[in-house]
Design a protein around this motif. Structure first.
Motif, short mmCIF file in Angstrom:
data_model
loop_
_atom_site.label_atom_id
_atom_site.label_comp_id
_atom_site.label_asym_id
_atom_site.label_seq_id
_atom_site.Cartn_x
_atom_site.Cartn_y
_atom_site.Cartn_z
N LEU A 53 1.05 65.40 65.03
CA LEU A 53 1.84 66.38 65.77
C LEU A 53 1.83 67.72 65.05
O LEU A 53 1.74 68.78 65.68
CB LEU A 53 3.27 65.89 65.94
CG LEU A 53 4.23 66.87 66.64
CD1 LEU A 53 3.73 67.24 68.03
CD2 LEU A 53 5.64 66.28 66.71
N LEU A 54 1.89 67.69 63.72
CA LEU A 54 1.83 68.94 62.97
C LEU A 54 0.49 69.62 63.14
O LEU A 54 0.41 70.85 63.29
CB LEU A 54 2.10 68.67 61.49
CG LEU A 54 2.09 69.90 60.58
CD1 LEU A 54 3.10 70.95 61.05
CD2 LEU A 54 2.37 69.51 59.14
N VAL A 55 -0.60 68.84 63.15
CA VAL A 55 -1.92 69.40 63.39
C VAL A 55 -1.96 70.07 64.76
O VAL A 55 -2.48 71.18 64.93
CB VAL A 55 -3.00 68.30 63.28
CG1 VAL A 55 -4.34 68.80 63.83
CG2 VAL A 55 -3.18 67.86 61.83
N SER A 56 -1.40 69.41 65.76
CA SER A 56 -1.34 69.97 67.11
C SER A 56 -0.51 71.24 67.14
O SER A 56 -0.88 72.23 67.79
CB SER A 56 -0.77 68.94 68.07
OG SER A 56 -0.63 69.47 69.37
N THR A 57 0.60 71.25 66.44
CA THR A 57 1.46 72.43 66.38
C THR A 57 0.69 73.62 65.81
O THR A 57 0.76 74.74 66.34
CB THR A 57 2.70 72.15 65.52
OG1 THR A 57 3.40 71.01 66.04
CG2 THR A 57 3.64 73.35 65.51
N LEU A 58 -0.02 73.38 64.73
CA LEU A 58 -0.81 74.46 64.11
C LEU A 58 -1.90 74.95 65.05
O LEU A 58 -2.18 76.15 65.11
CB LEU A 58 -1.43 73.96 62.81
CG LEU A 58 -0.45 73.58 61.69
CD1 LEU A 58 -1.20 73.02 60.50
CD2 LEU A 58 0.39 74.78 61.27
N LEU A 168 -9.23 72.20 61.85
CA LEU A 168 -8.20 71.19 61.64
C LEU A 168 -8.84 69.81 61.71
O LEU A 168 -9.56 69.51 62.66
CB LEU A 168 -7.11 71.30 62.70
CG LEU A 168 -6.25 72.58 62.64
CD1 LEU A 168 -5.54 72.80 63.96
CD2 LEU A 168 -5.24 72.47 61.51
N ILE A 169 -8.59 68.97 60.71
CA ILE A 169 -9.15 67.63 60.68
C ILE A 169 -8.01 66.63 60.61
O ILE A 169 -7.25 66.60 59.63
CB ILE A 169 -10.09 67.44 59.48
CG1 ILE A 169 -11.22 68.48 59.52
CG2 ILE A 169 -10.67 66.03 59.49
CD1 ILE A 169 -12.14 68.42 58.33
N ASP A 170 -7.90 65.82 61.63
CA ASP A 170 -6.88 64.77 61.66
C ASP A 170 -7.50 63.45 61.23
O ASP A 170 -8.67 63.18 61.53
CB ASP A 170 -6.31 64.64 63.08
CG ASP A 170 -4.96 63.94 63.10
OD1 ASP A 170 -4.42 63.66 62.01
OD2 ASP A 170 -4.46 63.66 64.21
N GLU A 171 -6.73 62.64 60.52
CA GLU A 171 -7.19 61.34 60.04
C GLU A 171 -8.45 61.47 59.20
O GLU A 171 -9.36 60.64 59.27
CB GLU A 171 -7.45 60.39 61.23
CG GLU A 171 -6.24 60.14 62.11
CD GLU A 171 -5.29 59.10 61.52
OE1 GLU A 171 -5.60 58.54 60.45
OE2 GLU A 171 -4.24 58.85 62.14
N TYR A 172 -8.50 62.50 58.37
CA TYR A 172 -9.72 62.79 57.63
C TYR A 172 -10.11 61.66 56.66
O TYR A 172 -11.28 61.51 56.30
CB TYR A 172 -9.56 64.09 56.84
CG TYR A 172 -8.75 63.95 55.58
CD1 TYR A 172 -9.36 63.82 54.34
CD2 TYR A 172 -7.37 63.91 55.63
CE1 TYR A 172 -8.61 63.66 53.19
CE2 TYR A 172 -6.61 63.76 54.49
CZ TYR A 172 -7.24 63.63 53.27
OH TYR A 172 -6.49 63.46 52.14
N ASP A 173 -9.14 60.86 56.24
CA ASP A 173 -9.43 59.79 55.29
C ASP A 173 -9.52 58.42 55.96
O ASP A 173 -9.67 57.39 55.29
CB ASP A 173 -8.37 59.75 54.20
CG ASP A 173 -6.98 59.47 54.78
OD1 ASP A 173 -6.80 59.64 56.00
OD2 ASP A 173 -6.08 59.11 54.00
#
Length: 207
Positions: A53-58, A168-173
């Motif tokens: 959600l924070l990634v989406s907000t950014l 923006l990279i989500d779930e990068y790990d």
């Protein structure tokens, strides 16, 4: 008088859906000015702590194409009243590494990586995407190689002074963790050291 019902947004990770749908929202936008002090922030928090959600907000905050929705999305929030000056100044490219299919060898991992990333990168500049106006007559040098495709875009952005790119990279790990738990250290080491496809991809971003 009947009190208005408040819907808890469980598993909703799209900021616009949350805001425009009238869901309950705890404002975390006061952290955006703090994040701007770092060029590549990394969030290490447990699952269901709101990272996506924070990634989406950014993404909505920085996207140049979302400028017309700034008041509707951020009105009533901290950042809506205290914008940083960087809002809606970037082309935003988002990756979700949780979609990468793991494999038991580095060759297939690289193939899966390119199969996942290349359409996202291609879609950034072609068809009905919102950035297509900046990439008229643009061609990739090696379509199908995600690292080279991203490098081509960055080169064009720099040479023609286009709006800068915000990645923006989500779930990068996610998939590297899967490698550790499924195939143990040897394959993980090959992917995360030397000149592996993953390290080369991140080198392009860092450069």
């Amino acid at each position: 008088m009947r009190q208005a019902e408040i819907t808890i947004p469980y598993a909703i990770a799209d900021f616009a859906i949350l805001r425009e749908g009238g869901y309950y929202y705890v404002d975390k936008t006061r952290y955006i000015p703090l994040l701007e002090r770092y060029s590549a922030p990394v969030f290490l928090r447990p699952r269901r702590f709101g990272k996506s959600l924070l990634v989406s907000t950014l993404a909505y905050y920085y996207d140049i194409n979302e400028a017309g929705r700034f008041d509707s999305l951020f009105g009533g929030t901290y950042i809506g009243s205290h914008p940083t000056g960087e809002q809606n100044k970037y082309m935003v490219m988002r990756f979700d590494f949780s979609k990468l299919v793991v494999a038991d060898n580095i060759e297939d991992l690289e193939k899966n990586f390119n199969a996942m990333m290349s359409p996202v990168i291609k879609g950034f500049v072609e068809g009905s995407t919102r950035y297509v106006r900046y990439f008229k007559h643009f061609r990739f040098g090696n379509e199908g190689n995600a690292t080279e495709m991203l490098n081509d875009i960055l080169a064009k952005v720099a040479s023609e002074k286009l709006p800068p790119l915000y990645i923006l990279i989500d779930e990068y790990d996610n998939f590297t963790n899967q490698l550790l738990t499924t195939f143990k250290d040897p394959l993980y080491e090959r992917v995360t050291t030397g000149d592996s496809f993953l390290r080369t991809f991140f080198k392009v971003i860092k450069s």
